[in-house]
Write a protein that holds these residues in place. Structure first.
Motif, PDB file in Angstrom:
ATOM      1  N   ALA A  58       0.823  -1.205   0.000  1.00  0.00           N
ATOM      2  CA  ALA A  58       0.000   0.000   0.000  1.00  0.00           C
ATOM      3  C   ALA A  58       0.857   1.254   0.000  1.00  0.00           C
ATOM      4  O   ALA A  58       2.027   1.231   0.356  1.00  0.00           O
ATOM      5  CB  ALA A  58      -0.919   0.002   1.216  1.00  0.00           C
ATOM      6  N   GLN A  59       0.251   2.365  -0.433  1.00  0.00           N
ATOM      7  CA  GLN A  59       0.877   3.668  -0.349  1.00  0.00           C
ATOM      8  C   GLN A  59       0.240   4.430   0.799  1.00  0.00           C
ATOM      9  O   GLN A  59      -0.981   4.552   0.874  1.00  0.00           O
ATOM     10  CB  GLN A  59       0.697   4.433  -1.663  1.00  0.00           C
ATOM     11  CG  GLN A  59       1.441   3.807  -2.835  1.00  0.00           C
ATOM     12  CD  GLN A  59       1.185   4.524  -4.145  1.00  0.00           C
ATOM     13  OE1 GLN A  59       0.082   5.014  -4.374  1.00  0.00           O
ATOM     14  NE2 GLN A  59       2.194   4.584  -4.999  1.00  0.00           N
ATOM     15  N   ILE A  60       1.074   4.940   1.689  1.00  0.00           N
ATOM     16  CA  ILE A  60       0.597   5.612   2.888  1.00  0.00           C
ATOM     17  C   ILE A  60       0.802   7.117   2.742  1.00  0.00           C
ATOM     18  O   ILE A  60       1.888   7.567   2.382  1.00  0.00           O
ATOM     19  CB  ILE A  60       1.338   5.093   4.136  1.00  0.00           C
ATOM     20  CG1 ILE A  60       1.116   3.588   4.280  1.00  0.00           C
ATOM     21  CG2 ILE A  60       0.892   5.849   5.382  1.00  0.00           C
ATOM     22  CD1 ILE A  60       1.920   2.964   5.392  1.00  0.00           C
ATOM     23  N   GLY A  61      -0.239   7.879   2.991  1.00  0.00           N
ATOM     24  CA  GLY A  61      -0.149   9.324   2.900  1.00  0.00           C
ATOM     25  C   GLY A  61      -0.283   9.981   4.253  1.00  0.00           C
ATOM     26  O   GLY A  61      -1.141   9.604   5.053  1.00  0.00           O
ATOM     27  N   ILE A  62       0.586  10.940   4.525  1.00  0.00           N
ATOM     28  CA  ILE A  62       0.504  11.753   5.734  1.00  0.00           C
ATOM     29  C   ILE A  62       0.273  13.191   5.284  1.00  0.00           C
ATOM     30  O   ILE A  62       1.125  13.801   4.634  1.00  0.00           O
ATOM     31  CB  ILE A  62       1.783  11.643   6.575  1.00  0.00           C
ATOM     32  CG1 ILE A  62       2.034  10.200   6.992  1.00  0.00           C
ATOM     33  CG2 ILE A  62       1.717  12.575   7.779  1.00  0.00           C
ATOM     34  CD1 ILE A  62       3.328   9.999   7.761  1.00  0.00           C
ATOM     35  N   GLY A  63      -0.900  13.718   5.591  1.00  0.00           N
ATOM     36  CA  GLY A  63      -1.247  15.048   5.125  1.00  0.00           C
ATOM     37  C   GLY A  63      -1.802  15.045   3.712  1.00  0.00           C
ATOM     38  O   GLY A  63      -2.019  16.101   3.129  1.00  0.00           O
ATOM     39  N   THR A  64      -2.043  13.874   3.143  1.00  0.00           N
ATOM     40  CA  THR A  64      -2.635  13.752   1.813  1.00  0.00           C
ATOM     41  C   THR A  64      -3.443  12.462   1.732  1.00  0.00           C
ATOM     42  O   THR A  64      -3.085  11.458   2.348  1.00  0.00           O
ATOM     43  CB  THR A  64      -1.553  13.751   0.713  1.00  0.00           C
ATOM     44  OG1 THR A  64      -2.175  13.556  -0.555  1.00  0.00           O
ATOM     45  CG2 THR A  64      -0.528  12.664   0.938  1.00  0.00           C
ATOM     46  N   THR A  65      -4.533  12.514   1.000  1.00  0.00           N
ATOM     47  CA  THR A  65      -5.366  11.313   0.826  1.00  0.00           C
ATOM     48  C   THR A  65      -5.079  10.627  -0.503  1.00  0.00           C
ATOM     49  O   THR A  65      -5.693   9.618  -0.830  1.00  0.00           O
ATOM     50  CB  THR A  65      -6.858  11.700   0.878  1.00  0.00           C
ATOM     51  OG1 THR A  65      -7.121  12.692  -0.124  1.00  0.00           O
ATOM     52  CG2 THR A  65      -7.219  12.266   2.249  1.00  0.00           C
ATOM     53  N   THR A  66      -4.170  11.191  -1.275  1.00  0.00           N
ATOM     54  CA  THR A  66      -3.815  10.595  -2.572  1.00  0.00           C
ATOM     55  C   THR A  66      -2.305  10.430  -2.662  1.00  0.00           C
ATOM     56  O   THR A  66      -1.622  11.138  -3.424  1.00  0.00           O
ATOM     57  CB  THR A  66      -4.316  11.479  -3.727  1.00  0.00           C
ATOM     58  OG1 THR A  66      -3.774  12.806  -3.568  1.00  0.00           O
ATOM     59  CG2 THR A  66      -5.836  11.541  -3.740  1.00  0.00           C
ATOM     60  N   PRO A  67      -1.721   9.519  -1.888  1.00  0.00           N
ATOM     61  CA  PRO A  67      -0.271   9.318  -1.927  1.00  0.00           C
ATOM     62  C   PRO A  67       0.169   8.770  -3.278  1.00  0.00           C
ATOM     63  O   PRO A  67      -0.551   8.007  -3.916  1.00  0.00           O
ATOM     64  CB  PRO A  67      -0.034   8.304  -0.808  1.00  0.00           C
ATOM     65  CG  PRO A  67      -1.323   7.573  -0.674  1.00  0.00           C
ATOM     66  CD  PRO A  67      -2.392   8.593  -0.964  1.00  0.00           C
ATOM     67  N   THR A  68       1.362   9.177  -3.708  1.00  0.00           N
ATOM     68  CA  THR A  68       1.921   8.701  -4.974  1.00  0.00           C
ATOM     69  C   THR A  68       3.207   7.909  -4.773  1.00  0.00           C
ATOM     70  O   THR A  68       3.828   7.476  -5.729  1.00  0.00           O
ATOM     71  CB  THR A  68       2.221   9.883  -5.910  1.00  0.00           C
ATOM     72  OG1 THR A  68       3.113  10.795  -5.259  1.00  0.00           O
ATOM     73  CG2 THR A  68       0.930  10.614  -6.280  1.00  0.00           C
ATOM     74  N   SER A  69       3.632   7.736  -3.529  1.00  0.00           N
ATOM     75  CA  SER A  69       4.783   6.906  -3.185  1.00  0.00           C
ATOM     76  C   SER A  69       4.390   6.020  -2.023  1.00  0.00           C
ATOM     77  O   SER A  69       3.310   6.180  -1.428  1.00  0.00           O
ATOM     78  CB  SER A  69       5.992   7.770  -2.820  1.00  0.00           C
ATOM     79  OG  SER A  69       6.371   8.582  -3.904  1.00  0.00           O
ATOM     80  N   GLN A  70       5.253   5.045  -1.680  1.00  0.00           N
ATOM     81  CA  GLN A  70       4.931   4.153  -0.566  1.00  0.00           C
ATOM     82  C   GLN A  70       4.712   4.948   0.720  1.00  0.00           C
ATOM     83  O   GLN A  70       3.839   4.622   1.508  1.00  0.00           O
ATOM     84  CB  GLN A  70       6.062   3.127  -0.374  1.00  0.00           C
ATOM     85  CG  GLN A  70       6.031   2.008  -1.415  1.00  0.00           C
ATOM     86  CD  GLN A  70       7.078   0.956  -1.141  1.00  0.00           C
ATOM     87  OE1 GLN A  70       8.259   1.217  -1.222  1.00  0.00           O
ATOM     88  NE2 GLN A  70       6.641  -0.230  -0.796  1.00  0.00           N
ATOM     89  N   LEU A  71       5.496   6.028   0.910  1.00  0.00           N
ATOM     90  CA  LEU A  71       5.265   6.959   2.007  1.00  0.00           C
ATOM     91  C   LEU A  71       5.305   8.354   1.429  1.00  0.00           C
ATOM     92  O   LEU A  71       6.331   8.811   0.941  1.00  0.00           O
ATOM     93  CB  LEU A  71       6.326   6.802   3.104  1.00  0.00           C
ATOM     94  CG  LEU A  71       6.204   7.781   4.283  1.00  0.00           C
ATOM     95  CD1 LEU A  71       4.866   7.610   4.999  1.00  0.00           C
ATOM     96  CD2 LEU A  71       7.357   7.597   5.264  1.00  0.00           C
ATOM     97  N   ASP A  72       4.153   9.038   1.442  1.00  0.00           N
ATOM     98  CA  ASP A  72       4.023  10.367   0.843  1.00  0.00           C
ATOM     99  C   ASP A  72       3.682  11.348   1.956  1.00  0.00           C
ATOM    100  O   ASP A  72       2.585  11.313   2.530  1.00  0.00           O
ATOM    101  CB  ASP A  72       2.917  10.340  -0.218  1.00  0.00           C
ATOM    102  CG  ASP A  72       2.872  11.626  -1.036  1.00  0.00           C
ATOM    103  OD1 ASP A  72       3.403  12.645  -0.559  1.00  0.00           O
ATOM    104  OD2 ASP A  72       2.298  11.597  -2.134  1.00  0.00           O
ATOM    105  N   VAL A  73       4.654  12.229   2.296  1.00  0.00           N
ATOM    106  CA  VAL A  73       4.469  13.199   3.371  1.00  0.00           C
ATOM    107  C   VAL A  73       4.229  14.571   2.758  1.00  0.00           C
ATOM    108  O   VAL A  73       5.106  15.127   2.092  1.00  0.00           O
ATOM    109  CB  VAL A  73       5.698  13.251   4.299  1.00  0.00           C
ATOM    110  CG1 VAL A  73       5.473  14.277   5.413  1.00  0.00           C
ATOM    111  CG2 VAL A  73       5.981  11.874   4.883  1.00  0.00           C
TER     112      VAL A  73
END
Length: 227
Positions: A18-33
């Motif tokens: 899965a791709q996890i987003g922090i501060g975003t609901t549409t992550p484009t990387s495995q961890l998108d900050v």
């Protein structure tokens, strides 16, 4: 117990892919900050090898990537060149429609960024900037002719431009009814030029007769990028 194991495996698989987003609901990387990143504690390393080859940079998309320290250094290295010739210098081809002919400086004393070509006798600017250019030569023999000079040329988009020159005409001096033409044997000039990456610098000499130039410390050029 089997239900717990199956559930754990499914959850683990989800975390792996899965791709996890922090501060975003549409992550484009495995961890998108989407926001600032703060690290409260780091481990002190003792090896220098990791520091030499572990520089993290952020590209225009905000993605963190690793580049080598050499790549960073090489992309900002400035040009420092000094060249001359190993023997008597005979002038080369005519430059454009001017009276100047190319000075074939075929030897490098140093070239920190490999920007000068000893075959074409041209310096190519590696990046946009301000460059300090100096050239001088000394004639092998005194000549009694007019228009003996030296010049710095810049080629931009295939067009040659004369940036700086020094020309001396012979002065006729009468001593005891004997007329003597005199002219200093050395020609030199310098200038600051603003170049874009790919622009070229080369040098020319002009005379109303065939001339040859001394080499080594008598005839040389230097190019230094100052900005």
């Amino acid at each position: 117990m089997k239900k717990y194991i199956v559930g754990f495996l499914v959850f683990s698989s989800f975390l792996t892919h899965a791709q996890i987003g922090i501060g975003t609901t549409t992550p484009t990387s495995q961890l998108d900050v989407n926001g600032d990143l703060r690290v409260r504690a780091t481990t002190l390393g003792t090896g220098l090898e990791a520091a030499k080859d572990s520089i993290l940079v952020i590209n225009y998309k905000g993605v963190v990537k690793r580049v080598t320290s050499k790549q960073i250094y090489d992309s900002h290295i400035k040009s420092f060149v000094k060249g001359s010739a190993s023997g008597t210098i005979n002038l080369g081809t005519t430059i454009s429609a001017t009276a100047y002919k190319t000075i074939p400086f075929s030897t490098e004393e140093f070239d920190e960024n490999s920007d000068y070509n000893t075959t074409t006798y041209q310096f190519t600017a590696p990046q946009n900037g301000i460059y300090n250019v100096y050239v001088q030569y000394e004639l092998t023999t005194l000549v009694a002719t007019t228009g003996v000079g030296v010049a710095i040329f810049v080629q931009r988009s295939g067009t040659n431009t004369l940036e700086a020159e020094e020309i001396f005409d012979s002065i006729n001096i009468s001593v005891l009814t004997v007329n003597v033409n005199v002219s200093p044997p050395t020609r030199k000039t310098s200038t600051l030029v603003k170049l874009n990456a790919g622009d070229k610098i080369f040098f020319g000499a002009a005379a109303g007769t065939t001339i040859s130039l001394l080499s080594g410390s008598k005839s040389f050029f230097t190019i230094m990028q100052v900005k």
